[in-house]
Design an enzyme around this catalytic site. Sequence first.
Site, mmCIF file in Angstrom:
data_model
loop_
_atom_site.group_PDB
_atom_site.id
_atom_site.type_symbol
_atom_site.label_atom_id
_atom_site.label_comp_id
_atom_site.label_asym_id
_atom_site.label_seq_id
_atom_site.Cartn_x
_atom_site.Cartn_y
_atom_site.Cartn_z
ATOM 1 N N LYS A 232 138.390 29.321 16.719
ATOM 2 C CA LYS A 232 137.024 29.186 15.651
ATOM 3 C C LYS A 232 137.054 30.064 14.589
ATOM 4 O O LYS A 232 136.830 30.176 13.586
ATOM 5 C CB LYS A 232 135.926 28.673 16.346
ATOM 6 C CG LYS A 232 134.794 28.116 15.439
ATOM 7 C CD LYS A 232 133.440 28.185 16.094
ATOM 8 C CE LYS A 232 132.961 29.761 16.424
ATOM 9 N NZ LYS A 232 131.460 29.486 16.909
ATOM 10 N N ASP A 250 132.697 24.307 14.844
ATOM 11 C CA ASP A 250 131.440 24.818 15.708
ATOM 12 C C ASP A 250 130.747 23.737 16.112
ATOM 13 O O ASP A 250 131.300 22.307 16.180
ATOM 14 C CB ASP A 250 130.705 25.648 14.588
ATOM 15 C CG ASP A 250 129.922 24.796 13.435
ATOM 16 O OD1 ASP A 250 130.336 23.579 13.416
ATOM 17 O OD2 ASP A 250 129.167 25.526 12.959
#
Length: 364
Positions: A232, A250
């Site tokens: 991420k 997220d």
Amino acid sequence: MKKTAASKKSATADKTSAPEKAPAAKKAAAPEKGPASEKSAAAKKSAAAKKSAAAKKAQAVKKAPAKKAPALKRQAPAKKPAVAPKKATAAVKGVAPAKTVAPKPPRGESRTALVRRARRIDRELAEVYPYAHPELDFENPFQLVVATVLSAQTTDLRVNQTTPALFAKYPTPEDLAAAVPEEVEEILRPTGFFRAKTRSVIGLSKALAEDFGGEVPGRLEDLVKLPGVGRKTAFVVLGNAFGRPGITVDTHFQRLVRRWRWTEETDPDKIEAAVGALFPKSDWTDLSHHVIWHGRRICHARKPACGACPIAPLCPAYGEGETDPEKAKKLLKYEKGGFPGQRLKPPQAYLDAGGKPALPLGAG
């Protein structure tokens, strides 16, 4: 006289012979007439019996439906399903207007239909958030990677209010790598989990200084080797500091793509793969911004503002939140609700669109 006698004898003979022939004739005729009459009578009786049997059968057949008629009446409940469509139609009349979407999506949505719906949602969000951008303040890749690591378990706003002091004291990877942990902890305290975050940012700074000459690498395989950096964080850096497409999965992204039924996966890596397959690679970075912005401003976790949502007609989860337009408007956050955004130094396009910069830590 002789003729008379002879005639008498002849007559006598005829008389005597006549009685003998008559019985024979009668006897001969009797046997012929007896059996024929018996056969005829038997035939008549048989025909009559057959006719009687046929008549009885015909009567039985005619009477049978009349006897079974009550059984058909008892089967009347089988006709009730025919009434169901009327009830269903009446129920359908009470649903929301055509612009709204049922809570559950159509079953058996084809792959093509899913791709079209997903891309249309992204296009709609691009019109709503044409100025969408990463909501972490940064001036270079080093600041972005540190800020992204610090954003775990806290808001971008809190990170943006904390990093100015951090970068003012430690502007380069070499400076942060040589920092005293306790001093860094004190600066990072407002972000939560400050001890673990201090170890991560000092560790990645040392790795950058020792392994990459103090520069943030521009490859995924190198970024994920840095302490505290996962896929991420790596995609945030690649997409926003190097212009290389990537999907940022997220908490907001995960929540929304499942609400929209783009995927049922729960693992971030699998979500990234599933959603990435629905869009051209060139759209991945902007797609991430659109989805995350929408999750922060309108499609909240607990109380989605469904009544103020621009993609309500395309959302299979419509109705999970407030559907009244006036009440939904009160749930909007950031610039949609008239409040400051996440960044202290947002892009000019955001300010031109009416966005307001956030306040520094401790201000207001």
